[in-house]
Scaffold this active site. Structure first.
Site, PDB file in Angstrom:
ATOM      1  N   ASP A 175     -17.050  60.325 -65.266  1.00  0.00           N
ATOM      2  CA  ASP A 175     -17.806  59.821 -64.118  1.00  0.00           C
ATOM      3  C   ASP A 175     -18.958  60.685 -63.609  1.00  0.00           C
ATOM      4  O   ASP A 175     -20.084  60.246 -63.530  1.00  0.00           O
ATOM      5  CB  ASP A 175     -16.851  59.558 -62.948  1.00  0.00           C
ATOM      6  N   GLU A 410      -3.896  65.597 -64.405  1.00  0.00           N
ATOM      7  CA  GLU A 410      -5.060  64.788 -64.761  1.00  0.00           C
ATOM      8  C   GLU A 410      -6.113  65.657 -65.467  1.00  0.00           C
ATOM      9  O   GLU A 410      -6.687  65.276 -66.473  1.00  0.00           O
ATOM     10  CB  GLU A 410      -5.625  64.169 -63.481  1.00  0.00           C
TER      11      GLU A 410
HETATM   12  C1  9WN Z   1     -13.269  55.245 -61.858  1.00  0.00           C
HETATM   13  C2  9WN Z   1      -8.432  56.259 -64.420  1.00  0.00           C
HETATM   14  C3  9WN Z   1      -9.895  56.645 -64.444  1.00  0.00           C
HETATM   15  C4  9WN Z   1     -10.351  57.178 -65.798  1.00  0.00           C
HETATM   16  C5  9WN Z   1     -11.733  57.807 -65.754  1.00  0.00           C
HETATM   17  C6  9WN Z   1     -11.778  58.821 -64.615  1.00  0.00           C
HETATM   18  C7  9WN Z   1     -11.396  58.157 -63.297  1.00  0.00           C
HETATM   19  C8  9WN Z   1     -12.145  56.284 -61.828  1.00  0.00           C
HETATM   20  C9  9WN Z   1     -12.139  56.970 -60.479  1.00  0.00           C
HETATM   21  O1  9WN Z   1     -10.094  57.616 -63.402  1.00  0.00           O
HETATM   22  O2  9WN Z   1     -12.359  57.172 -62.939  1.00  0.00           O
HETATM   23  O3  9WN Z   1     -13.138  54.433 -62.983  1.00  0.00           O
HETATM   24  O4  9WN Z   1     -11.705  56.346 -59.503  1.00  0.00           O
HETATM   25  O5  9WN Z   1     -12.572  58.131 -60.382  1.00  0.00           O
HETATM   26  O6  9WN Z   1     -13.008  59.431 -64.543  1.00  0.00           O
HETATM   27  O7  9WN Z   1     -12.032  58.407 -66.987  1.00  0.00           O
HETATM   28  O8  9WN Z   1     -10.347  56.145 -66.732  1.00  0.00           O
HETATM   29  O9  9WN Z   1      -7.656  57.314 -64.905  1.00  0.00           O
END
Ligand code: 9WN
Length: 449
Positions: A175, A410
């Site tokens: 992100d 994470e």
């Molecule tokens: C937005 C779910 C996801 C991962 C991504 C990570 C994070 C989301 C957030 O979490 O993104 O999609 O709310 O920050 O960056 O890689 O798929 O684990």
């Protein structure tokens, strides 16, 4: 350590199973995410293959008629306020047999063909009935995986160079990576949006470990823009504020076609078009995302034509491509082993998400420094593929040691290995299972062709 780690990983996956699908984590991510489901399936293949297939079915059940696989499939039993932006904000209309507000309109890297192939090849360890069931699952998935590829390589070729563009940093899965900084600087940051819409993530996670408010204002603005255009991709570069070609996303697109070639052989389809598209996408990554001066892969802003000035881990991911020219393989390995990324022999830890020597390297802030297991898992596969067995083994050991020591976090601090973010994160647990079980090299479709 291995049986203890195996048990704790399996326990995370049990805890995070919710109403027919897996959540990335209970508090922060209470719905189903697209590329998470792929990494998760790879681990579930060992402990509960039925759930691996069920999770992929839940995801592809929400595929749009145009072939896009949404980046989040919303669980209707979860309240709107439990994740922001939630289903109401995305305002996706009903499609096929799905009710309105069932998903987002963005995508994520298409890891699913690789995952489906991995789950299938693990089925041999579970007996003949499991193999037959896995073949049926591949039969169900195959046309859907093809439609996903066609959407990405068709409607999303916004630059017209044979590469897929992402229209939001969330689509990359990385992100707040510095890889998007230059492109994001041109996106208006309307901070008043954050008065109107409260961020949910900072209520459950440490704000200094997450993207900033400015990032979020831009994220929300980009969703509003894409949503206002009806999530339509026609002429994207002319009207949308963020249109970027990412080397990791495109490498995964090509890897998906290599996996599809193998799946095609199992389901009685023609593998040749998949090999051909994998070759074309690989060639386009090399032709358009390589920066000769630094000998690294970079993202490209389609609107300006500029390559990103930042060395980020997405530039190492093309290593997973079997057709990558030797010159580029050697350059990626040199970058991975340099002080910028520091293989475990230098740091004792897996590879971080950003150049350790950069002035704005941030050990805590999400994709701007910390170590992520899914990316290291991809890099290890690339090393195996290109004959770097010793380095692959080093990386495998470093990942397992880190997860054993710190937990199924994470992400991880790139100097101390401290766990950051969610403590029971599904893809970390799933990939720990795979790393414990699998010491073998993935055989690429191209090598068998
Ligand atoms: C937005 C779910 C996801 C991962 C991504 C990570 C994070 C989301 C957030 O979490 O993104 O999609 O709310 O920050 O960056 O890689 O798929 O684990």
């Amino acid at each position: 350590m291995s049986s203890q780690l195996w048990q704790s990983a399996a326990a995370v996956l049990d805890t995070n199973w919710a109403r027919g699908h897996m959540v990335p984590s209970r508090r922060l991510y209470p719905h189903q995410w697209s590329w998470d489901a792929a990494f998760i399936a790879v681990g579930l293949a060992y402990v509960n293959p039925q759930r691996a297939w069920a999770d992929l079915r839940n995801l592809f059940g929400a595929q749009w008629p145009d072939g896009r696989v949404p980046h989040i499939v919303f669980d209707p039993a979860v309240a709107e306020g439990d994740y922001f932006p939630g289903p109401g904000f995305w305002d996706v209309p009903a499609y096929a047999d799905r009710p309105a507000h069932g998903s987002t309109g963005l995508v994520q890297p298409p890891m699913h063909a690789v995952a489906a192939w991995e789950v299938y090849r693990r089925a041999t360890g579970h007996g003949a009935a499991a193999v037959a069931a896995a073949r049926d699952e591949l039969g169900w998935l195959y046309p859907r995986l093809c439609a996903q590829q066609e959407y990405l390589t068709g409607a999303r070729d916004a630059g017209g160079r044979g590469l897929v563009s992402i229209v939001h940093p969330w689509e990359s899965g990385l992100d707040n990576s510095p890889s998007w900084d230059a492109a994001m600087a041109a996106v208006p940051a309307d901070l008043s949006l954050l008065q109107r819409y409260a961020r949910r993530d900072v209520q459950v996670a440490d704000i200094t470990h997450r993207p900033t408010d400015t990032d979020y204002a831009r994220y929300i603005g980009l969703v509003q823009s894409y949503r206002a255009g009806g999530y339509d991709d026609a002429g994207l570069a002319a009207w949308h504020g963020f249109v970027v070609e990412c080397p990791a996303f495109n490498a995964i697109v090509a890897a998906a076609d290599h996996a599809l070639a193998r799946i095609a052989e199992v389901v009685g389809a023609d593998p040749a078009p998949h090999r051909e598209r994998a070759r074309r996408v690989t060639a386009a990554v090399v032709a358009h995302l390589w920066e000769p001066a630094s000998r690294t892969f970079r993202s490209r802003d389609v609107r300006t034509g500029e390559l990103s000035g930042r060395r980020c881990v997405n530039g190492l991911v093309p290593l997973m491509l079997p057709g990558l020219p030797r010159e580029h393989v050697v350059a990626i390995m040199a970058e991975a082993e340099s002080e910028r990324f520091g293989m475990p022999s230098l740091s004792g830890l897996p590879i971080p998400s950003y150049d350790r020597t950069a002035a704005d390297f941030d050990s805590y802030r999400y994709w701007r420094g910390p170590i992520w297991i899914n990316i290291n898992w991809l890099l290890r596969r690339g090393m195996l593929l290109h004959g770097y067995e010793a380095q692959a083994d080093e990386l495998r050991t470093a990942m397992l040691r880190l997860i054993h020591r710190s937990g199924h976090y994470e992400y991880f601090h790139p100097a101390t290995g401290e766990g950051i973010g969610e403590p029971a994160f599904s893809w970390t647990a799933a990939l720990a299972l795979d790393l414990l079980a699998d010491r073998t090299a993935p055989v690429p479709a191209a090598a068998r062709a």
